[in-house]
Every structure is written in C-alpha cells, then in structure tokens.
Design a protein around this motif. Structure first.
Motif, PDB file in Angstrom:
ATOM      1  N   ARG A  97      41.280  87.393  21.618  1.00 22.08           N
ATOM      2  CA  ARG A  97      41.011  86.382  20.587  1.00 22.08           C
ATOM      3  C   ARG A  97      39.986  86.917  19.617  1.00 22.08           C
ATOM      4  O   ARG A  97      38.857  87.199  19.977  1.00 22.08           O
ATOM      5  CB  ARG A  97      40.448  85.136  21.263  1.00 22.08           C
ATOM      6  CG  ARG A  97      41.284  83.894  21.027  1.00 22.08           C
ATOM      7  CD  ARG A  97      40.983  82.863  22.066  1.00 22.08           C
ATOM      8  NE  ARG A  97      40.154  81.789  21.517  1.00 22.08           N
ATOM      9  CZ  ARG A  97      40.155  80.540  22.013  1.00 22.08           C
ATOM     10  NH1 ARG A  97      40.930  80.235  23.036  1.00 22.08           N
ATOM     11  NH2 ARG A  97      39.376  79.626  21.492  1.00 22.08           N
TER      12      ARG A  97
ATOM     13  N   GLN B  38      39.842  85.806  28.194  1.00 22.59           N
ATOM     14  CA  GLN B  38      39.204  84.765  29.004  1.00 22.59           C
ATOM     15  C   GLN B  38      40.254  83.900  29.672  1.00 22.59           C
ATOM     16  O   GLN B  38      39.924  82.995  30.423  1.00 22.59           O
ATOM     17  CB  GLN B  38      38.345  83.847  28.113  1.00 22.59           C
ATOM     18  CG  GLN B  38      37.319  84.552  27.285  1.00 22.59           C
ATOM     19  CD  GLN B  38      35.949  84.470  27.919  1.00 22.59           C
ATOM     20  OE1 GLN B  38      35.819  84.525  29.144  1.00 22.59           O
ATOM     21  NE2 GLN B  38      34.922  84.377  27.103  1.00 22.59           N
ATOM     22  N   HIS B  39      41.532  84.136  29.341  1.00 18.81           N
ATOM     23  CA  HIS B  39      42.574  83.229  29.806  1.00 18.81           C
ATOM     24  C   HIS B  39      43.363  83.820  30.958  1.00 18.81           C
ATOM     25  O   HIS B  39      43.811  84.955  30.874  1.00 18.81           O
ATOM     26  CB  HIS B  39      43.556  82.907  28.680  1.00 18.81           C
ATOM     27  CG  HIS B  39      42.879  82.465  27.426  1.00 18.81           C
ATOM     28  ND1 HIS B  39      42.101  81.342  27.371  1.00 18.81           N
ATOM     29  CD2 HIS B  39      42.853  83.023  26.190  1.00 18.81           C
ATOM     30  CE1 HIS B  39      41.632  81.213  26.138  1.00 18.81           C
ATOM     31  NE2 HIS B  39      42.058  82.220  25.410  1.00 18.81           N
TER      32      HIS B  39
ATOM     33  N   GLU C  11      46.524  83.686  31.856  1.00 18.80           N
ATOM     34  CA  GLU C  11      47.839  83.230  31.406  1.00 18.80           C
ATOM     35  C   GLU C  11      48.880  84.321  31.611  1.00 18.80           C
ATOM     36  O   GLU C  11      48.823  85.374  30.975  1.00 18.80           O
ATOM     37  CB  GLU C  11      47.795  82.849  29.918  1.00 18.80           C
ATOM     38  CG  GLU C  11      46.842  81.722  29.577  1.00 18.80           C
ATOM     39  CD  GLU C  11      47.227  80.382  30.207  1.00 18.80           C
ATOM     40  OE1 GLU C  11      48.302  80.272  30.845  1.00 18.80           O
ATOM     41  OE2 GLU C  11      46.417  79.442  30.081  1.00 18.80           O
TER      42      GLU C  11
ATOM     43  N   GLU D  66      35.445  88.949  32.362  1.00 19.74           N
ATOM     44  CA  GLU D  66      34.291  89.008  33.266  1.00 19.74           C
ATOM     45  C   GLU D  66      34.327  90.229  34.179  1.00 19.74           C
ATOM     46  O   GLU D  66      33.366  90.509  34.889  1.00 19.74           O
ATOM     47  CB  GLU D  66      34.189  87.737  34.100  1.00 19.74           C
ATOM     48  CG  GLU D  66      35.359  87.515  35.040  1.00 19.74           C
ATOM     49  CD  GLU D  66      36.152  86.282  34.661  1.00 19.74           C
ATOM     50  OE1 GLU D  66      36.421  86.111  33.446  1.00 19.74           O
ATOM     51  OE2 GLU D  66      36.489  85.495  35.549  1.00 19.74           O
TER      52      GLU D  66
ATOM     53  N   GLU E  62      43.319  88.435  39.437  1.00 19.59           N
ATOM     54  CA  GLU E  62      43.273  86.968  39.362  1.00 19.59           C
ATOM     55  C   GLU E  62      44.634  86.396  38.958  1.00 19.59           C
ATOM     56  O   GLU E  62      45.092  85.386  39.487  1.00 19.59           O
ATOM     57  CB  GLU E  62      42.213  86.576  38.327  1.00 19.59           C
ATOM     58  CG  GLU E  62      42.106  85.097  38.048  1.00 19.59           C
ATOM     59  CD  GLU E  62      41.175  84.390  39.026  1.00 19.59           C
ATOM     60  OE1 GLU E  62      40.317  85.076  39.614  1.00 19.59           O
ATOM     61  OE2 GLU E  62      41.315  83.168  39.206  1.00 19.59           O
TER      62      GLU E  62
ATOM     63  N   GLU F 131      37.195  73.351  22.913  1.00 20.49           N
ATOM     64  CA  GLU F 131      37.644  74.499  23.684  1.00 20.49           C
ATOM     65  C   GLU F 131      37.236  75.789  22.986  1.00 20.49           C
ATOM     66  O   GLU F 131      36.760  76.738  23.601  1.00 20.49           O
ATOM     67  CB  GLU F 131      39.170  74.441  23.856  1.00 20.49           C
ATOM     68  CG  GLU F 131      39.757  75.464  24.819  1.00 20.49           C
ATOM     69  CD  GLU F 131      40.083  76.790  24.164  1.00 20.49           C
ATOM     70  OE1 GLU F 131      40.220  77.784  24.886  1.00 20.49           O
ATOM     71  OE2 GLU F 131      40.209  76.839  22.914  1.00 20.49           O
TER      72      GLU F 131
ATOM     73  N   HIS G 289      34.727  78.694  24.295  1.00 20.22           N
ATOM     74  CA  HIS G 289      35.221  80.058  24.406  1.00 20.22           C
ATOM     75  C   HIS G 289      34.333  81.031  23.630  1.00 20.22           C
ATOM     76  O   HIS G 289      33.919  82.071  24.140  1.00 20.22           O
ATOM     77  CB  HIS G 289      36.651  80.131  23.899  1.00 20.22           C
ATOM     78  CG  HIS G 289      37.244  81.508  23.973  1.00 20.22           C
ATOM     79  ND1 HIS G 289      37.115  82.413  22.952  1.00 20.22           N
ATOM     80  CD2 HIS G 289      37.940  82.122  24.952  1.00 20.22           C
ATOM     81  CE1 HIS G 289      37.709  83.537  23.300  1.00 20.22           C
ATOM     82  NE2 HIS G 289      38.215  83.390  24.511  1.00 20.22           N
TER      83      HIS G 289
ATOM     84  N   GLN H  58      31.137  80.766  27.023  1.00 24.67           N
ATOM     85  CA  GLN H  58      31.899  81.734  27.820  1.00 24.67           C
ATOM     86  C   GLN H  58      31.567  83.168  27.414  1.00 24.67           C
ATOM     87  O   GLN H  58      31.347  84.036  28.250  1.00 24.67           O
ATOM     88  CB  GLN H  58      33.405  81.475  27.661  1.00 24.67           C
ATOM     89  CG  GLN H  58      33.882  80.276  28.451  1.00 24.67           C
ATOM     90  CD  GLN H  58      35.366  80.046  28.250  1.00 24.67           C
ATOM     91  OE1 GLN H  58      35.790  79.590  27.194  1.00 24.67           O
ATOM     92  NE2 GLN H  58      36.159  80.383  29.250  1.00 24.67           N
TER      93      GLN H  58
ATOM     94  N   ILE I 257      31.579  81.569  34.877  1.00 20.07           N
ATOM     95  CA  ILE I 257      32.654  81.874  33.917  1.00 20.07           C
ATOM     96  C   ILE I 257      33.971  81.236  34.360  1.00 20.07           C
ATOM     97  O   ILE I 257      34.677  80.600  33.577  1.00 20.07           O
ATOM     98  CB  ILE I 257      32.815  83.401  33.747  1.00 20.07           C
ATOM     99  CG1 ILE I 257      31.596  83.967  33.011  1.00 20.07           C
ATOM    100  CG2 ILE I 257      34.089  83.726  32.986  1.00 20.07           C
ATOM    101  CD1 ILE I 257      31.552  85.485  33.003  1.00 20.07           C
ATOM    102  N   ALA I 258      34.270  81.397  35.664  1.00 16.83           N
ATOM    103  CA  ALA I 258      35.533  80.863  36.178  1.00 16.83           C
ATOM    104  C   ALA I 258      35.562  79.339  36.041  1.00 16.83           C
ATOM    105  O   ALA I 258      36.571  78.746  35.626  1.00 16.83           O
ATOM    106  CB  ALA I 258      35.721  81.274  37.633  1.00 16.83           C
TER     107      ALA I 258
ATOM    108  N   ARG J 218      35.983  78.369  32.496  1.00 18.22           N
ATOM    109  CA  ARG J 218      37.343  78.644  32.043  1.00 18.22           C
ATOM    110  C   ARG J 218      38.265  77.479  32.383  1.00 18.22           C
ATOM    111  O   ARG J 218      39.041  77.017  31.546  1.00 18.22           O
ATOM    112  CB  ARG J 218      37.860  79.929  32.694  1.00 18.22           C
ATOM    113  CG  ARG J 218      39.298  80.219  32.319  1.00 18.22           C
ATOM    114  CD  ARG J 218      39.704  81.619  32.654  1.00 18.22           C
ATOM    115  NE  ARG J 218      39.436  81.954  34.039  1.00 18.22           N
ATOM    116  CZ  ARG J 218      38.812  83.058  34.444  1.00 18.22           C
ATOM    117  NH1 ARG J 218      38.405  83.943  33.563  1.00 18.22           N
ATOM    118  NH2 ARG J 218      38.603  83.294  35.717  1.00 18.22           N
ATOM    119  N   GLU J 219      38.154  76.970  33.609  1.00 17.73           N
ATOM    120  CA  GLU J 219      39.012  75.861  34.006  1.00 17.73           C
ATOM    121  C   GLU J 219      38.648  74.599  33.227  1.00 17.73           C
ATOM    122  O   GLU J 219      39.515  73.810  32.863  1.00 17.73           O
ATOM    123  CB  GLU J 219      38.931  75.621  35.522  1.00 17.73           C
ATOM    124  CG  GLU J 219      39.698  76.677  36.332  1.00 17.73           C
ATOM    125  CD  GLU J 219      41.103  76.965  35.786  1.00 17.73           C
ATOM    126  OE1 GLU J 219      41.900  76.012  35.632  1.00 17.73           O
ATOM    127  OE2 GLU J 219      41.413  78.144  35.488  1.00 17.73           O
TER     128      GLU J 219
ATOM    129  N   ARG K 199      40.071  74.927  29.864  1.00 23.29           N
ATOM    130  CA  ARG K 199      41.522  74.787  29.957  1.00 23.29           C
ATOM    131  C   ARG K 199      41.926  73.321  30.057  1.00 23.29           C
ATOM    132  O   ARG K 199      42.926  72.880  29.491  1.00 23.29           O
ATOM    133  CB  ARG K 199      42.021  75.524  31.189  1.00 23.29           C
ATOM    134  CG  ARG K 199      43.385  76.037  30.967  1.00 23.29           C
ATOM    135  CD  ARG K 199      43.954  76.759  32.127  1.00 23.29           C
ATOM    136  NE  ARG K 199      45.269  77.165  31.709  1.00 23.29           N
ATOM    137  CZ  ARG K 199      46.256  76.307  31.524  1.00 23.29           C
ATOM    138  NH1 ARG K 199      46.064  75.045  31.784  1.00 23.29           N
ATOM    139  NH2 ARG K 199      47.421  76.738  31.087  1.00 23.29           N
TER     140      ARG K 199
END
Lengths: 242, 579
Positions: free
Chosen positions: A82, A112-113, A115, A136, A161, B395, B399, B403, B442-443, B446-447, B450
């Motif tokens: 991004r 960061q996604h 997906e 990360e 992941e 979001e 980000h 993040q 971070i995790a 992220r959720e 999302r």
C-alpha cells in the motif's frame, strides 16, 4: 534508461537461481526498497545494509519504484503493498509490472493484510523469485533477510501466517482430513515455498523422508506428482483455496 | 315533494286505474272486453301514472313528472267509452286523441319537461290543437247509430247534424294532417338529439329509440281510421297500445341508471387505487356521470388560469353555453366543468364532486408522503454511506498510523536485539519479549482494522473479500459463484456485509456443518444467497442481527428474505439494486 520487455529477459542479471551470498566476496546484491514511511524505509535500509545488501535506491511510491528499478536493475525489489496515491495495492501492481518488464528481478511484497487473494494474484504468473510477507516479519531480522535472500535465489516465499490460515480452514469431507499431522506440517512448508531440502532442515528429517511425505501428500490430494518445486507452490495454494 | 300532495297523487292514480278496470266489466256493451285489450290499456295507464309520480319525486322542479301524469289521464279519458252511457261515450269520443298531443309535448320537452324554442312551442301547440279540435269537429256530424257503430250505441251528445259525408271528410282531413304534424314533432326531436352533447346526449339517444315505435304506432292508428285495416284489428287495438309504454319505460331505465351512477362514481374511484392520476380520475368520472365532455380543471400553483387534465387552458369566466362549473372542496383550487344538463342530477354531481375532492386530496397526500419517503430514503442511504466512508477512513488511519508505527517499532527492537546479541543476554531476552508484544499488538490491530473495514474489499472487490470471509469462517463454507467484476462501493459493501453477517450467524446460531455462498449478477441487481444445513428457526429481531442486516440492505433500496424453517437449515437471500 529503463530497459523494457523481451530484451531484459536476455540481459545478463540476477536470474532465478542461486545468487551470490552477500558478504561472500562477490559483488553485494542490489536492492531497491519501496516504502512510503520514511522511518521504516530507513530502518529497512539499515537492516539490509548490515546484512550485506547494497540498498541502491529508496522509492516512496509505485512510479518512483518502477523508475528506479529500470535505472538500477536491482536483483531484488522490496515493496510495500500500500503506497500513495490511492493506498490500495499499488505495491502489488508495481511488483507485477516489474515481473513483466524485467522477469529476472525478484520481488518481495510486504503487507499488513493476511489476504490470500493478494498472494494468488502475485503468484499467478511465474512464481519463481516472488514473495509475500507480513510487514511485522521485519522484527526478526534474520528471518526477514533470509526471506529476501530466498526470493533473490528464485524461491517463492509465502508468509506462514497466510498458509496457517488456509491449512486451518475447516473443510468437511476434504482429502486434507486424511493427512497425518506430519504430512500437514510438510504441506504447510511446501505452500510457503520451501524446497524439500529446506523442509528437511526445518523439520529435522532426512531429505528422503521429506520426499516420501511429499509423494504421499500429492497422492492423497490428487495433485500432479511431477510438478517442479515452484509449480507445486501454485498447485498446493490452489488446492488450499478450494 | 310534499307528502300530502304525494299521497293525493298516489290515491288518484290508484282510483283512476281501479275505475278503468271496473269500466270494462260494468260497461253494458254486448260481449266481454278482450283480455289482451284490458291488459294493454291498463299497462299503459299504470306506466304513465307511476312514472309521473317517480319523476315528480326525483325532480320536483321539473315539469316532466306532470307531463307523464297528464299523458296518463289523457290516455284514460277515451277509455270512458267502455261505459255504455251517452255522457262518457261522448267525452271519450271527443277526447280520443288528446293523449297524442300530450305525447308530442312529452317528446319535445324530453328529458326535463321544458320546451327549448319557439318552434317547439308552435309545434306542440299545433299538435294539441289539432288532436283536440279535429275529433270534436268530426263528432259534430257523427251519428253513431247510423255510421260505424250500431243501433245499440249510446247517443253522441255533440252531434248537431247527422252528416256521414262531413264526418267522413273531416276524418280524412284530420288523418292526412296528422301525418305532417307528427313528422314535425319527430323532425324537432331529431334536431334536439343532434344538438345534444355531454350528459343530455344519453337521454336523447333513448328518446330517439322510443320515438320510432310511438310515432309509427300513432301513424298506423290514424291511418287505420280511414284505410281498411280491419284484418289487423287485434294487432292494432289490442297489442299496439303496449308500444305507448315505451317513453315511461325509457324514463325509468334512465332513472335507474342515474341512481346506479352514484354507485359507479365510488366504484370508479375504488378501481383507481392506489394513487389516482388526474386524467384517470377525469375518465372515471366522465364514465360514471355519462358526460364525455366533463373536464377536471385545476389551478397549477403559480399559474394564473385553470388547466384541464390534457393541459389545455380552461377559462372559467367565459365558458361556452351549456357548460356548468362545480367547485371541488380541495385545498388546491379545482373544479369540475360539465354539461349544464347535469344540474338536473344535483345528487349525482354532489357525490361526484365529493369523490373527486377525496381522490385529489388522497393523491396530494400520497405525493406528499412519497416526497417525504424519498427524502427519508435518501437520507438513510447517505447516513449509511457516510458511516461506510468513516469506517474506510478509520481503517486507513489505523493502517498508516498505529500499525505502521508498530512495525517501525518492531524493526527498531529487532535491530536493538541484534546489537545486544551475545553481549547482554538479559537485555536480549527483554527485547525479545518486547518484540513479541509488539507483534501481538500488530496482529490484534490488524484484526481490529479488518473488522472496521476490510481493505481487501476496496482493493480487489467482492471476490477476494468473500474468499477471505470463508477462509475465516469456522464452518466449512463453499463459494458457488461470485462475480469477479467491480461494483459501486455501496453495493460491494452491502453485499459483503450480508455475507459477513450471515456467516457470523451460521457460526453462532446455526449449528451447521456446511454453508454455501452464492453471489450472482443479474441485470440491474446483485443477488446474494447464503445457505446452511443447520437447525434453522432464524428470525429477524431474535438477536441474530438479521434486523440490522435488513435495515442495511433496505438502505440501498434492496430487500432481504430469510427462509429458516425449524430443522430445515437457513437460506438468506438479499437482492441489492445495482445500477
């Protein structure tokens, strides 16, 4: 001046295949970093320089990345997915464009996604020398520089992941249920893009045992057994996304 | 009508009818009267008297009731001949044709009892004069005992000279002249008919049909006096009179129809539900009132004059002759412009005007509500859209902000740990745990991001976003179809929200072993279906988030249906309009 298209395929440069290990006496591996956060870009530059890479350019957006890549012809490009101006998937699009124009250039996309859609898109062409890792991962310097090296060496690198997400997904009546735990571990590493050699090292088994497991997995999942190391990543991913 | 007057009229009618019936049987004439003759003459008498009463009752201000009544009594007078005495015999003969004068008057005064022109009055007067004068004149020279009757006939009290020749000649002239007089009456009726428009036209149409048998019969009757038509006697004298009942019957039919028209007005309005259109309302009223020329004119806000439903200007100040205005009781100015003849049906006009007012008011309110509804819908869509935009912004902020900073922080910790490696194991362990915390943060972030808005939806569209949803679903879920193209952000967000909520419900409530997601693109809409094989019984408002989902789908003008029979799984279908 950027070199485009077919000529670049014939041009000498870091093709898929083993690249000289940084710090081994050969010329250091050239890297271009595309990351719009100045702090992070600077950190990455430092980490990679410390690991023996030559950070030949920093780009803050996709256009600059393409320009720098054409000028510098790095062996590896590290790109944030991004970036300005739209903050969507410019990094991914730029990576695909780089693969199209300069097929020998390895690309590691940071995101960061979690997906799978992005991964599939990225690997849709030639999966050799392509990677997708979560940002990360930079926290573990060794793991991170290893990923850069592996992509540069022509491997496919996919963040564990993402693979974990796919493998953990519930499926009723799927042949995945018939895999042993060991086979599942092997499958996950295969999907990450690891070679049999790497899997053997990581799981503390002999290459022969890994081969046996892989054969068994391919049979159980009804996949083509003769797929090469790289094609099999796609095959396994496609299976996992079903 | 005054109840006393009405009672008197009814009593007279009954008395006269009874008297006429009695005369047949106390007459003293040899032989009994033919039953058919008794029947026809009585039917005609009763028809005129009853119609006269009804017309009088309906339109007390019009003369038509009086005309019918007078015609009935005029018809009764010649029946006195049934009494075998000189006085009634003479009266009957002298007044034998008065009813024909009345019929002419009735025809030219149809349908409200008013003569229209000088020509009408002249012809009616001539017709009366002739039908009264000529029998009296002939009777002056008629000795019934020697001519046309028998020796047993009563005496003719009018006779001054017994002259069969004069009697015959006067009869012939009378007959010959009756033809042009009847023709003049008919000609004027045709003129009236041709001039009639709108509401009056219907009544005049009926008159035309009625005039044919009546005029025909009267002509035959008059000719029969001079020509020898004795072989048709039964037809002419016993059956023929029934034709004279045509005018009252036509009048009664029209009266019944007018009564029904009031019902037709309301049924016409009912059939227009919902939302009467002014042009449709006009058509319905025109049909119900029987006036095709009816106009529904209203003043458009801001405009000076009135316009009808075809958009033509209507100048209420200078209407053509024969037009009439009935104002409607509506907040906006509106009027009915109709045939002036309808003033004879005030009740009908009143009902029509009330119905039209109601319909227009209804239409106005409906339009008002529609405007409000449109505004509310638009504002709801804007609110949802603004909410979505806010989520996207949140979001993005997460980000690009928190993040990103955490990643940078992780990197810094990583570098620090690298430096500490081997030199200070305690510091290394501390930094390792800091790194773990940062990664966990971070995790989690992220959720969280999302959940606020899935970036993949904006980035790659429904296909990738729904794939991501089923990868996260704890229930085995299959995607049967998802279009790979892109749609407007609101449509994508709504479809995504439907699938996301539906899968969350499947996981939470359905106890299902499998679910299937299907998204299909149809012309102008997107159809989203999520079905599972669980316990079913899902209902909106039962805490399943379904009502929120229905609201969300409705905000973009779509619809949500839930089929969830207990024990039969749940099928959730959303149709989302997609321009």
């Amino acid at each position: 001046m950027p070199v485009t298209g077919p000529e670049s395929a014939a041009a000498p440069g870091p093709g898929p295949g083993p690249a000289p290990a940084p710090g081994s006496g050969a010329a250091p591996m050239r890297v271009v970093i595309a990351e719009d956060s100045v702090l992070l870009a600077e950190g990455l530059r430092r980490v990679l320089a410390d690991a023996g890479f030559e950070v030949a350019g920093l780009a803050a957006d996709a256009a600059a990345l393409l320009r720098l890549t054409g000028e510098i012809r790095p062996q590896v490009v590290l790109a944030d997915i991004r970036m300005p101006p739209t903050q969507t998937t410019e990094g991914l699009q730029a990576a695909l464009e780089i693969r199209r124009r300069w097929p020998g250039t390895a690309v590691l996309v940071m995101s960061q996604h979690v997906e799978t859609q992005h991964v599939v898109e990225l690997l849709a062409g030639d999966p050799r020398g392509v990677g997708y890792v979560l940002k990360e991962r930079v926290a573990d310097l060794a793991q991170f520089t290893d990923a850069v090296r592996r992509v540069a060496a022509g491997e496919s690198v996919i963040d564990p992941e993402i693979i974990a997400r796919l493998v953990a997904r519930p499926r009723a009546g799927s042949p995945l249920e018939s895999l042993t735990d060991r086979e599942k571990e092997v499958l996950a590493l295969m999907a990450e893009g690891r070679s049999n050699q790497a899997i053997a090292q990581q799981l503390w088994m002999s290459p022969k045992t890994v081969e046996t497991h892989v054969g068994s997995i391919f049979t159980k999942l009804d996949l083509l057994p003769d797929a090469g190391d790289h094609r099999r990543v796609l095959a396994v991913l496609a299976f996992l996304r079903q | 009508m005054n109840p006393r007057l009405r009672a008197a009229l009814i009593a007279t009618a009954v008395a006269v009818t009874t008297f006429q019936l009695v005369t047949f049987y106390v007459s003293g004439w040899p032989g009994s009267p033919a039953p058919l003759y008794v029947f026809s003459t009585t039917v005609v008498l009763v028809a005129y008297l009853v119609t006269g009463l009804i017309a009088w009752q309906r339109h007390p201000d019009d003369q038509i009731g009086l005309l019918f009544t007078l015609t009935g009594y005029a018809w009764f007078l010649p029946q006195l001949i049934n009494l075998h005495y000189a006085v009634p015999f003479t009266i009957a003969n002298a007044t034998a044709f008065v009813y024909q004068g009345c019929l002419g008057h009735l025809g030219l005064a149809w349908p409200y009892g008013k003569l229209r022109s000088r020509a009408d009055r002249i012809v009616v007067a001539a017709n009366y004069a002739w039908n009264i004068a000529s029998p009296i004149a002939a009777n002056l020279f008629w000795n019934p005992r020697t001519t046309g009757c028998s020796a047993s006939c009563p005496a003719n009290l009018l006779m001054i000279v017994d002259s069969p020749r004069l009697y015959h000649d006067i009869g012939l002239i009378s007959t010959l002249l009756s033809v042009p007089v009847t023709a003049a009456v008919i000609a004027l009726i045709v003129v009236h008919w041709r001039r009639s428009r709108g509401y009056a036209r219907r009544a005049m149409n009926a008159l035309i049909w009625v005039s044919i048998p009546v005029a025909g019969y009267i002509t035959i009757l008059n000719v029969a006096d001079v020509a020898d038509l004795s072989q048709y006697n039964v037809l002419i004298y016993q059956v023929g009179p029934l034709l004279l009942a045509a005018p009252p019957v036509a009048y009664l039919v029209a009266a019944l129809r007018a009564r029904r028209a009031r019902g037709a007005v309301s049924s016409a309005l009912v059939s227009m539900e919902p939302g009467p259109h002014p042009a449709k309302l006009r058509d319905a009223l025109a049909r119900a009132l029987g006036d095709p020329t009816l106009q529904l004119a209203s003043r458009t806000p801001g405009a000076a004059g009135f316009t009808d439903t075809d958009g033509a200007a209507v100048d209420l100040a200078s209407l053509p002759a024969g037009r009439m205005i009935t104002p409607l009781d509506t907040p906006g100015e509106a009027v009915l412009v109709h045939d002036a003849e309808l003033r004879h049906e005030p009740e009908l006009i009143r009902v029509a005007a009330a119905a039209a007012s109601l319909a227009l008011e209804h239409a106005r309110l409906q339009a008002e509500i529609q405007v409000q509804l449109d505004q509310v819908r638009a504002s709801r869509a804007r609110i949802v859209e603004a909410g979505d935009a806010e989520r996207r912004r949140l979001e993005r902020d997460l980000h690009d902000g928190a993040q990103q900073r955490l990643v940078t922080l992780s990197l810094a910790i990583g570098i620090a740990r690298d430096r500490a490696a081997g030199a200070d194991p305690d510091l290394e362990a501390l930094l390792e745990s800091a790194s773990k915390e940062a990664r966990a943060a971070i995790a989690e972030l992220r959720e969280l991001a999302r959940g606020i808005h899935p970036a993949v939806l904006t980035q790659t569209g429904l296909e990738g976003a729904i794939q991501a949803l089923i990868e996260r679903s704890p229930v085995t879920t299959q995607v049967r179809a998802v279009p790979s193209g892109r749609f407007p952000a609101q449509v994508e967000a709504t479809a995504y929200f439907v699938v996301s909520e539906a899968l969350a419900n499947v996981a939470k409530h359905a106890q299902a072993s499998a679910a299937v997601v299907t998204v299909r693109e149809q012309p102008g809409r997107l159809e989203v279906e999520v079905r599972d094989d669980g316990v079913g019984g899902a209902r909106a408002g039962s805490g399943s988030g379904l009502s929120g989902l229905a609201d969300r789908v409705a905000s973009v003008g779509g619809s949500l249906t839930v089929h969830s029979p207990p024990g039969g799984g749940t099928r959730l279908e959303a149709v989302i309009p997609c321009p």
